[in-house]
Design a protein around this motif. Structure first.
Motif, PDB file in Angstrom:
ATOM      1  N   ALA B 101      40.000  33.598  17.560  1.00  0.00           N
ATOM      2  CA  ALA B 101      40.799  34.518  18.487  1.00  0.00           C
ATOM      3  C   ALA B 101      40.031  36.028  18.305  1.00  0.00           C
ATOM      4  O   ALA B 101      39.730  36.795  19.152  1.00  0.00           O
ATOM      5  N   SER B 102      39.772  36.039  16.748  1.00  0.00           N
ATOM      6  CA  SER B 102      39.150  37.256  16.482  1.00  0.00           C
ATOM      7  C   SER B 102      37.895  37.677  17.218  1.00  0.00           C
ATOM      8  O   SER B 102      37.480  38.954  17.726  1.00  0.00           O
ATOM      9  N   ILE B 103      37.023  36.826  17.123  1.00  0.00           N
ATOM     10  CA  ILE B 103      35.476  36.813  17.778  1.00  0.00           C
ATOM     11  C   ILE B 103      35.833  36.897  19.268  1.00  0.00           C
ATOM     12  O   ILE B 103      35.166  37.917  19.881  1.00  0.00           O
ATOM     13  N   PHE B 104      36.581  36.304  19.749  1.00  0.00           N
ATOM     14  CA  PHE B 104      37.056  36.440  21.250  1.00  0.00           C
ATOM     15  C   PHE B 104      37.705  37.864  21.685  1.00  0.00           C
ATOM     16  O   PHE B 104      36.810  38.462  22.434  1.00  0.00           O
ATOM     17  N   LEU B 105      38.535  38.171  20.905  1.00  0.00           N
ATOM     18  CA  LEU B 105      39.125  39.717  21.131  1.00  0.00           C
ATOM     19  C   LEU B 105      37.923  40.746  21.017  1.00  0.00           C
ATOM     20  O   LEU B 105      37.875  41.642  21.832  1.00  0.00           O
ATOM     21  N   ARG B 106      37.259  40.512  20.135  1.00  0.00           N
ATOM     22  CA  ARG B 106      36.098  41.567  19.670  1.00  0.00           C
ATOM     23  C   ARG B 106      34.897  41.622  21.053  1.00  0.00           C
ATOM     24  O   ARG B 106      34.729  42.670  21.367  1.00  0.00           O
ATOM     25  N   GLY B 107      34.702  40.518  21.293  1.00  0.00           N
ATOM     26  CA  GLY B 107      33.938  40.350  22.429  1.00  0.00           C
ATOM     27  C   GLY B 107      34.503  40.904  23.834  1.00  0.00           C
ATOM     28  O   GLY B 107      33.738  41.626  24.473  1.00  0.00           O
ATOM     29  N   LEU B 108      35.594  40.533  24.085  1.00  0.00           N
ATOM     30  CA  LEU B 108      36.365  41.187  25.160  1.00  0.00           C
ATOM     31  C   LEU B 108      36.395  42.684  25.132  1.00  0.00           C
ATOM     32  O   LEU B 108      36.285  43.379  26.060  1.00  0.00           O
ATOM     33  N   ALA B 109      36.623  43.333  23.926  1.00  0.00           N
ATOM     34  CA  ALA B 109      36.855  44.789  23.601  1.00  0.00           C
ATOM     35  C   ALA B 109      35.580  45.231  24.010  1.00  0.00           C
ATOM     36  O   ALA B 109      35.307  46.323  24.541  1.00  0.00           O
ATOM     37  N   GLY B 110      34.337  44.493  23.665  1.00  0.00           N
ATOM     38  CA  GLY B 110      32.937  45.371  23.685  1.00  0.00           C
ATOM     39  C   GLY B 110      32.808  45.166  25.096  1.00  0.00           C
ATOM     40  O   GLY B 110      31.929  46.241  25.643  1.00  0.00           O
ATOM     41  N   ILE B 111      33.289  44.420  26.029  1.00  0.00           N
ATOM     42  CA  ILE B 111      33.056  44.275  27.409  1.00  0.00           C
ATOM     43  C   ILE B 111      34.031  45.403  28.145  1.00  0.00           C
ATOM     44  O   ILE B 111      33.637  46.064  29.201  1.00  0.00           O
ATOM     45  N   VAL B 112      35.372  45.083  28.105  1.00  0.00           N
ATOM     46  CA  VAL B 112      36.243  46.125  28.673  1.00  0.00           C
ATOM     47  C   VAL B 112      36.100  47.465  28.338  1.00  0.00           C
ATOM     48  O   VAL B 112      36.284  48.266  29.252  1.00  0.00           O
ATOM     49  N   PHE B 113      35.938  47.766  27.038  1.00  0.00           N
ATOM     50  CA  PHE B 113      35.774  49.241  26.531  1.00  0.00           C
ATOM     51  C   PHE B 113      34.155  49.360  26.795  1.00  0.00           C
ATOM     52  O   PHE B 113      33.434  49.131  27.594  1.00  0.00           O
ATOM     53  N   ASP B 114      33.760  49.803  25.511  1.00  0.00           N
ATOM     54  CA  ASP B 114      32.164  50.000  25.261  1.00  0.00           C
ATOM     55  C   ASP B 114      32.074  49.582  23.649  1.00  0.00           C
ATOM     56  O   ASP B 114      32.691  49.494  23.016  1.00  0.00           O
TER      57      ASP B 114
END
Lengths: 317, 290
Positions: B101-114
């Protein structure tokens, strides 16, 4: 002649290693293959610790760091062949695991997790900060093992990646053979008994502390060898080999594939080593996909990929 | 002397952030015996959402609460989609799930934000305040005050309100709580939401000092986890003491010994404490029944 499950597992592993190159489109894949086999060796050790003895470690990459840097430093400072670096690293890791194992393995569950995590981070910090010895965060180069030269001398006509693939195939088979042998040995039975219930094992006369320590030391040696071999394959080593993420990678491979069985964990190593190569197509989404796969597999197949797929296969048949 | 006081002040400020994260770990652990390694991502979400809303022109007093609500929703979704379906899984499976979940959220944040480093201005100015020869940033006072407010609020909630008592009952004995008619599943959802909100609050308060990027979550989770284990898993007092202690050890090591080894000393202290007290400083002295 009836073959035991152990023999079948070894034969299956040997056949897969031998036949996999038929599907390799280019010699780059031999390199990925060699990396899979190196990770396979490390997770075979973790199966002994997690699957047999039921303990947890979030710091086994620390031993890989010791192995990796032993392979790099010992040839430089003592002027010996890198293979002695690999052996010295394994001895050092075993000694260290023996020393810290007793106090650490008294802890249970999450406390054991944080203690091993702390050990891994300590090794990482030393490798990262003692720059005059280890080259610091930039890492250092590692002398070659000389496999290519050996293959040329024998006239095999293989390139470096190919030699490493076949060499690692043999090493992994030996490692898997030893681990599978351990499973059915009296020591293996003792380990499995303390996995089920430490108290019950203790009342039956199993020396719980000693057997836990045995599993810890063996798995540390596997991790150290994997660290050395990876450094020798790359000709380069950085402190990241001891990092938290490397430990987590190994834990994930072991658990995702199926922590209870050697074949399962090696399967997990293959999937998770090959996956990032396949996912480079979706570069941006690589981490999201990896995280998603970890969650979905563990939620829907708590026993791991390999046992669940094997069960499915049996049902279909 | 002023040097020592300076280290105490900076150590306590950092320690208060660790304590908030550790408190988040404790809440979830009590409700579900899960250690949520994605806890650090809530800190990241708190900081990132606030920074982006602020950059888009939202005033800080609106951006910060929005970020906390967003994190709480993510926490509840995490519980519903990944933790609840895996009920009864082993410790190690749960570690893999929450790290996933942590890796997923980090990846998501890298895409949604920058993937840049962000910050927003401190709430009440950037000029350091002098205290007996040492200094503290006004934002540091916000961190300490916020931490204290959360602690008091959580204490009152858990001991005085009926819902809080139900959460405690679920933590003590899940089956018994069920038998007296407590909906333990909603208590788990509540704990995840609350824990995520506390993590996000830590992110909001600390970002003007420590800055935020999509990948700060792992480090935060490790420190919070270590603090919670040092204090003794499951004990809110332990989480606070563990967090502050960890912050102080780091500041003292960085000040007097070497800043490179501040994490090393922190972990050595944790190892020694665990060797002597295998369930942390304030952890329950568990008796295993066979």
């Amino acid at each position: 002649m009836r073959l035991s499950g152990k023999a079948w597992a070894l034969i299956a592993l040997a056949v897969i290693i031998a036949l996999a190159p038929l599907a390799f489109p280019s010699s780059f894949y031999y390199r990925v293959g060699a990396l899979i086999l190196i990770n396979g060796l490390a997770v075979t050790g973790l199966v002994i610790l997690f699957g047999y003895a039921g303990q947890i470690s979030l710091g086994h990459a620390g031993f890989a760091g010791i192995g990796g840097y032993a392979a790099a430093l010992i040839p430089i400072h003592l002027g010996v062949h890198p293979v002695f670096g690999l052996i010295a690293g394994a001895i050092l890791s075993a000694g260290l695991a023996f020393l810290i194992g007793r106090p650490v393995l008294r802890l249970k569950g999450y406390y054991l997790a944080v203690a091993t995590l702390g050990f891994g981070i300590l090794v990482y910090l030393v490798l990262n900060n003692e720059a005059q010895l280890t080259g610091g965060p930039d890492g250092m180069s590692v002398e070659r093992l000389g496999l290519r030269a050996l293959s040329d001398a024998l006239g095999l006509g293989l390139n470096t990646s190919q030699v490493w693939y076949w060499f690692m195939g043999v090493v992994l088979l030996i490692g898997a053979y030893l681990a599978l042998n351990l499973f059915t040995s009296p020591t293996g039975r003792a380990l499995r008994s303390l996995h089920d219930s430490e108290v019950a094992a203790g009342t039956l006369g199993v020396d719980v502390a000693r057997y836990k320590l045995t599993a810890f030391v063996i798995s540390a040696v596997y991790a150290s060898l994997a660290g050395s071999l990876q450094a020798l394959l790359n000709g380069f080593v950085t402190p990241d080999v001891a990092g938290f993420l490397h430990s987590i990678q190994w834990v994930t491979m072991t658990v995702l594939g199926g922590a209870g069985t050697v074949l399962g964990a090696i399967f997990g190593a293959a999937v998770l080593t090959a996956l990032p190569q396949a996912l480079t197509v979706f570069k941006e989404y690589e981490h999201m996909m990896l995280g998603l796969i970890m969650m979905v597999v563990m939620v829907f197949m708590p026993a791991g990929l390999f046992p669940s797929l094997a069960k499915l296969f049996r049902r279909v048949r | 002397m002023s040097e020592f006081l300076q280290y105490v002040l900076s150590g306590t400020t950092v320690g208060a952030v660790y304590a908030l994260i550790a408190l988040g770990f404790t809440l979830i652990y009590n409700a579900s015996t899960v250690v949520n390694f994605a806890q650090g991502e809530f800190v990241m979400i708190g900081g990132m959402v606030t920074a982006f809303l602020f950059a888009a022109g939202t005033p800080l007093w609106l951006a910060a609460p929005t970020a906390i609500v967003v994190a709480a929703i993510v926490g509840i979704l995490l519980n519903k989609l990944a933790i609840e379906p895996a009920r009864g899984a082993s410790v190690i499976s749960l570690i893999v799930i929450t790290i996933g979940a942590s890796i997923f959220l980090r990846g998501l944040a890298g895409i949604v934000f920058d993937k840049q480093i962000h910050r927003f201005p401190a709430f009440t100015g950037e000029d350091p305040i002098a205290v007996f020869g040492a200094t503290i940033l006004p934002q540091g006072l916000w961190v300490l005050g916020g931490g204290a407010a959360v602690l008091v609020g959580l204490y009152l909630f858990l001991t005085r309100s009926i819902v809080g008592k139900a959460v405690m009952a679920t933590a003590n004995n899940r089956l018994a709580a069920k038998l007296v008619g407590i909906n333990t599943n909603s208590m788990m959802t509540l704990s995840f939401g609350l824990s995520a909100a506390i993590g996000a609050l830590a992110g909001v308060l600390a970002t003007p000092i420590t800055l935020v990027a999509y990948d700060v979550g792992v480090g935060m989770a490790l420190k919070g986890f270590a603090a919670a284990m040092l204090g003794g898993m499951g004990s809110p007092v332990g989480a606070i003491v563990g967090g502050l202690l960890l912050g102080l050890i780091e500041a003292m090591t960085a000040g007097y010994l070497s800043s490179e080894y501040k994490d090393a000393v922190a972990f050595i202290v944790i190892l020694i404490v665990l060797f002597v007290m295998p369930s942390g400083l304030f952890g329950p002295r568990s008796v295993e029944r066979v």
